[in-house]
Design an enzyme around this catalytic site. Sequence first.
Site, PDB file in Angstrom:
ATOM      1  N   CYS A 113      -8.364 -51.440 128.236  1.00 52.97           N
ATOM      2  CA  CYS A 113      -6.684 -52.082 128.649  1.00 52.97           C
ATOM      3  C   CYS A 113      -6.500 -52.134 130.473  1.00 52.97           C
ATOM      4  CB  CYS A 113      -6.130 -50.390 128.055  1.00 52.97           C
ATOM      5  SG  CYS A 113      -6.498 -49.699 126.021  1.00 52.97           S
ATOM      6  N   HIS A 257       1.280 -51.235 130.371  1.00 54.10           N
ATOM      7  CA  HIS A 257      -0.227 -51.936 129.201  1.00 54.10           C
ATOM      8  C   HIS A 257       1.152 -51.581 127.788  1.00 54.10           C
ATOM      9  CE1 HIS A 257      -3.311 -52.225 126.307  1.00 54.10           C
ATOM     10  NE2 HIS A 257      -3.212 -50.478 126.188  1.00 54.10           N
ATOM     11  N   ASN A 287      -1.159 -53.195 120.503  1.00 53.07           N
ATOM     12  CA  ASN A 287      -1.597 -52.678 121.366  1.00 53.07           C
ATOM     13  C   ASN A 287      -2.736 -53.534 121.441  1.00 53.07           C
ATOM     14  OD1 ASN A 287      -3.589 -51.656 123.306  1.00 53.07           O
ATOM     15  ND2 ASN A 287      -3.359 -49.734 123.277  1.00 53.07           N
TER      16      ASN A 287
HETATM   17  O1  UT7 Z   1      -4.688 -48.258 125.504  1.00 55.14           O
HETATM   18  C1  UT7 Z   1      -4.554 -46.789 125.882  1.00 55.14           C
HETATM   19  C2  UT7 Z   1      -4.527 -46.417 123.800  1.00 55.14           C
HETATM   20  N1  UT7 Z   1      -4.016 -45.448 123.309  1.00 55.14           N
HETATM   21  C3  UT7 Z   1      -3.340 -44.752 123.226  1.00 55.14           C
HETATM   22  O2  UT7 Z   1      -1.866 -45.106 123.768  1.00 55.14           O
HETATM   23  C4  UT7 Z   1      -2.854 -44.529 121.855  1.00 55.14           C
HETATM   24  C5  UT7 Z   1      -2.048 -42.798 122.497  1.00 55.14           C
HETATM   25  N2  UT7 Z   1      -1.913 -42.332 121.085  1.00 55.14           N
HETATM   26  C6  UT7 Z   1      -1.098 -41.991 120.558  1.00 55.14           C
HETATM   27  O3  UT7 Z   1      -0.406 -42.891 120.532  1.00 55.14           O
HETATM   28  C7  UT7 Z   1      -0.821 -40.587 119.803  1.00 55.14           C
HETATM   29  O4  UT7 Z   1      -1.658 -40.162 119.603  1.00 55.14           O
HETATM   30  C8  UT7 Z   1      -1.000 -41.295 118.023  1.00 55.14           C
HETATM   31  C9  UT7 Z   1      -0.069 -42.811 117.994  1.00 55.14           C
HETATM   32  C10 UT7 Z   1      -2.683 -41.460 117.852  1.00 55.14           C
HETATM   33  C11 UT7 Z   1      -0.636 -40.540 117.252  1.00 55.14           C
HETATM   34  O5  UT7 Z   1      -0.229 -39.781 117.181  1.00 55.14           O
HETATM   35  P1  UT7 Z   1       0.335 -37.976 117.238  1.00 55.14           P
HETATM   36  O6  UT7 Z   1       2.013 -37.715 117.420  1.00 55.14           O
HETATM   37  O7  UT7 Z   1      -1.021 -37.549 118.431  1.00 55.14           O
HETATM   38  O8  UT7 Z   1       0.320 -37.476 116.282  1.00 55.14           O
HETATM   39  P2  UT7 Z   1      -1.150 -37.060 115.351  1.00 55.14           P
HETATM   40  O9  UT7 Z   1      -2.902 -37.605 115.545  1.00 55.14           O
HETATM   41  O10 UT7 Z   1      -1.004 -35.487 116.354  1.00 55.14           O
HETATM   42  O11 UT7 Z   1      -0.692 -36.774 114.123  1.00 55.14           O
HETATM   43  C12 UT7 Z   1       0.087 -36.242 113.532  1.00 55.14           C
HETATM   44  C13 UT7 Z   1       0.091 -35.995 111.754  1.00 55.14           C
HETATM   45  C14 UT7 Z   1      -1.639 -35.609 111.317  1.00 55.14           C
HETATM   46  O12 UT7 Z   1      -1.069 -34.885 110.452  1.00 55.14           O
HETATM   47  P3  UT7 Z   1      -1.020 -33.712 109.737  1.00 55.14           P
HETATM   48  O13 UT7 Z   1      -2.408 -33.071 110.228  1.00 55.14           O
HETATM   49  O14 UT7 Z   1      -0.284 -33.415 110.749  1.00 55.14           O
HETATM   50  O15 UT7 Z   1      -0.863 -33.367 108.477  1.00 55.14           O
HETATM   51  C15 UT7 Z   1      -2.063 -37.268 110.690  1.00 55.14           C
HETATM   52  O16 UT7 Z   1      -2.868 -37.005 110.023  1.00 55.14           O
HETATM   53  O17 UT7 Z   1      -0.382 -37.514 111.429  1.00 55.14           O
HETATM   54  C16 UT7 Z   1      -1.182 -38.107 110.527  1.00 55.14           C
HETATM   55  N3  UT7 Z   1      -1.132 -39.285 110.863  1.00 55.14           N
HETATM   56  C17 UT7 Z   1      -1.012 -40.841 109.978  1.00 55.14           C
HETATM   57  N4  UT7 Z   1      -0.057 -40.739 109.379  1.00 55.14           N
HETATM   58  C18 UT7 Z   1       1.137 -41.460 108.813  1.00 55.14           C
HETATM   59  C19 UT7 Z   1      -2.306 -39.796 111.672  1.00 55.14           C
HETATM   60  N5  UT7 Z   1      -1.982 -41.108 111.680  1.00 55.14           N
HETATM   61  C20 UT7 Z   1      -1.130 -41.778 110.785  1.00 55.14           C
HETATM   62  C21 UT7 Z   1      -0.996 -43.128 109.936  1.00 55.14           C
HETATM   63  N6  UT7 Z   1       0.075 -42.941 108.572  1.00 55.14           N
HETATM   64  N7  UT7 Z   1      -1.391 -44.293 110.952  1.00 55.14           N
END
Ligand code: UT7
Length: 330
Positions: A113, A257, A287
Amino acid sequence: MPNAKISGTGFFVPPKVMTNHDLSQFMDTNDEWIQERTGIKERRYVENGASTSDLAIPAVEMAMERAGVTKEDIGLIIFATSTPDYYAPGSGCLLQEKMDFPTIGALDIRVQCSGFVYGLSVAQQYIENGIHKHILVIGAEVQSTAMDLSTRGRDTAVIFGDGAGVAVVSASHDDSGILSTHLHSEGKHCRELWVEAPSSGVTPRLNQEILDEGRHFLQMNGKEVFRHAVTRFPQVIMEGLDANGLTPEDIDLLVPHQANIRIAQMIQKRLKLRDDQVFSNIHKYGNTTAASIPIALCEAMDEGRVKKGDLVVFAAFGSGFTWASAIVKW
Ligand code: UT7
């Protein structure tokens, strides 16, 4: 000593739109979750075997036309990508051949990135030292083929998209140009956002077990990436501003970014920036890793958001971890 200024920008995204609803056909996800957590509505995916260097070609053509330069004027190709066409050689060499550039140097940069900002920094040195007059800095990615489009990969797959953005960096003798660049890395976090295979440490580099376990897909610990991103972005922006005796109030446009809208909102809050000081287009493209800043810059310019004399700031954070900023006077 000349300054290094951005004399032209261009971008290209493949025509195929992949909406959040489209993704929900392959995996257990939904539009509401994706928009709420990331701000993304849709992203673009390549078709028919188009590769990273292919995507870069129209973006390079657009940037060179806008800069008023020809292939013969370019002294160096800097190609930032985390998704090169091949393991070797680099995509810069492939672009040189496909676009029939003279036998100039072609350098791939692999800092994900942060690649575009690192690329600007390298270009800045060659221009300021008088070695080259015009340099291509390319950020291009085909992330779609690195996604696990099943429920197993949903936390990562919904975020990334394909695209290419380019800046021509040229020698200038007025007061415009790149004022500073600051680059950082912290390799101890390399496994928080990575593509493990193929690996030089494994023989053979790909095998059925790796494929079955999905270790050839981009894997991300989203929470950990998020946690570091919201600290490192403001830090490296302030580092750049401080180095030039500037404050966040002096910023006319921050082009971060495009990682996640919530990360951008946190940076904005931390630096007390107004809405009009921060550019975002993540809803359209997701992204696009190294391509996201030059695509956003080109769109910001087309929307008239960058004017002569403006202070424009680029900042990136991603896999590595790497992070970087560039402070630019337009
Ligand atoms: O360039 C750098 C690249 N990356 C980034 O900048 C990413 C940085 N991180 C993020 O943007 C966030 O961490 C994410 C968007 C990837 C995830 O958001 P979060 O608020 O951290 O969600 P989480 O991983 O804690 O997941 C929350 C819930 C989980 O379910 P439970 O365990 O609470 O039942 C996940 O299993 O959401 C679930 N989940 C989804 N549900 C629907 C994870 N991915 C998905 C999905 N659709 N695509």
